[in-house]
Design an enzyme around this catalytic site. Structure first.
Site, short mmCIF file in Angstrom:
data_model
loop_
_atom_site.label_atom_id
_atom_site.label_comp_id
_atom_site.label_asym_id
_atom_site.label_seq_id
_atom_site.Cartn_x
_atom_site.Cartn_y
_atom_site.Cartn_z
N THR A 139 86.48 31.17 33.30
CA THR A 139 85.61 32.41 32.79
C THR A 139 83.95 32.61 32.44
O THR A 139 83.66 30.80 32.60
CB THR A 139 85.66 32.17 31.14
OG1 THR A 139 85.09 33.04 29.95
CG2 THR A 139 85.76 31.14 30.49
N ASP A 140 83.56 33.47 32.46
CA ASP A 140 82.31 33.19 32.47
C ASP A 140 81.76 32.93 30.84
O ASP A 140 80.42 32.56 30.94
CB ASP A 140 81.57 34.80 32.45
CG ASP A 140 82.55 35.69 31.38
OD1 ASP A 140 83.43 35.75 31.14
OD2 ASP A 140 81.40 36.62 30.34
N TYR A 161 85.63 28.69 22.43
CA TYR A 161 86.81 28.73 23.86
C TYR A 161 85.93 28.54 25.13
O TYR A 161 86.27 27.81 26.25
CB TYR A 161 86.23 30.65 23.80
CG TYR A 161 87.35 30.84 25.08
CD1 TYR A 161 87.92 30.85 25.51
CD2 TYR A 161 86.26 31.85 25.80
CE1 TYR A 161 88.87 31.10 26.45
CE2 TYR A 161 86.44 32.44 26.90
CZ TYR A 161 87.85 32.09 27.13
OH TYR A 161 87.96 33.12 28.73
#
Length: 307
Positions: free
Chosen positions: A115-116, A139
């Site tokens: 993910t970014d 996260y």
């Protein structure tokens, strides 16, 4: 390699990307796909993961197919991860490590979706895969730790980062905007966060192109890549585009700042991912995000509208 020689195991196969991977490969004559959801394969259970990879590798090879694992299993509840860091880490770190260990032992290549959120979100140009990371959320930290576990495992593994994913399955921004369009006269959407809206179907196609390459041992030397639809957008611009696809007046969407909608986990102000390394590796660049959104509504309009 021909599509019919590929076998794909997709942990997290009931999510947005996993569902698209299953749908695409299921349409290939002679190919094999197994896409278990978390109820069928809990990636936090290392023994179950090892058994699943072993069994799938044997089935693939008995059928003269080349196996690849695409890990779509993830804890993605960004705000909840602030309150459940152990649960997030169990899936995003320990689960990823278990898959990498099992793949390494069986000689099965692994593609791991990330993910970014591994970046701090304060850049002024698109992030390249080798740019310095610096996650600002629980996260993001667990996803970065999961990347490191995969890459340090000794398995033939690639990390593929993506961002702002939407599709026919699951909950996502496009479905939320479609629902709110039917419920409200106007709505406010933040215009100070910029990223890359990415259609799950296009992402899945890109992952499968990479899977075919690595299955033939022609995978790229670069082990971290970015795969997103082209261009960039703010959430506000994205929302207006969704309204346009719905046949609604985009002017009903009003811009606002992130400060007006505080959340437990801070969102990156800038999380545009560069696809240059993807293209330089000989992989097909994904189309522009606006073209992809129109294609998504043409293909899955009812599902995106919540019908």
């Amino acid at each position: 390699m021909t599509r019919s020689r590929l076998a794909v195991l997709v942990p997290g196969g009931r999510g947005q990307v996993g569902s698209e991977l299953r749908r695409i490969v299921s349409g290939w004559s002679g190919a094999l796909v197994h896409a278990p959801g978390s109820g069928e394969l809990d990636v936090t259970d290392a023994e179950a993961v090892a058994d699943a990879v072993d069994s799938f590798a044997e089935t693939a090879r008995d059928s003269d197919l080349r196996p690849v694992v695409v890990n779509a299993a993830a804890y993605t509840a960004v705000d909840a991860a602030e309150e459940e860091p152990d649960r997030s880490a169990a899936i995003n770190v320990a689960g990823a490590a278990a898959l990498a260990d099992a793949c390494g032992r069986r000689g099965v290549p692994l593609l791991h979706i990330s993910t970014d959120y591994v970046f701090p979100g304060d850049a002024t140009r698109p992030y390249e895969p080798d740019d310095e990371t610096g996650p600002r959320t629980s996260y993001g930290r667990t996803k970065l730790d999961g990347e490191r576990a995969v890459l340090d495992s000794g398995a033939r593994a690639w990390v593929v980062r993506t961002a702002w994913v939407y599709g026919a399955g699951g909950k996502n921004f496009v479905k939320t905007m479609a629902r709110l369009e039917s419920e409200r006269d106007t709505l406010s959407v933040v215009d100070d966060q910029v990223g890359c809206p990415t259609w799950a179907a296009d992402l899945a196609a890109g992952l499968l192109e990479l899977a075919g390459r690595v299955a033939e041992r022609k995978g790229p030397e670069q082990r971290v890549l970015h795969c997103v639809n082209g261009g960039q957008s703010s959430w506000f611009e994205f929302a207006r585009a969704v309204f346009a696809e719905l046949g609604a007046d985009p002017e009903r969407v009003r811009p606002c700042s992130s400060e007006e909608f505080p959340l437990p986990a801070p969102r990156p102000a800038y999380s545009v991912l560069s696809g240059r390394a993807w293209e330089a590796s000989g992989l097909t660049p994904l189309r522009h995000w606006r073209e992809a959104l129109a294609a998504a509504f043409a293909a899955d309009g009812d599902a995106l509208r919540g019908r």
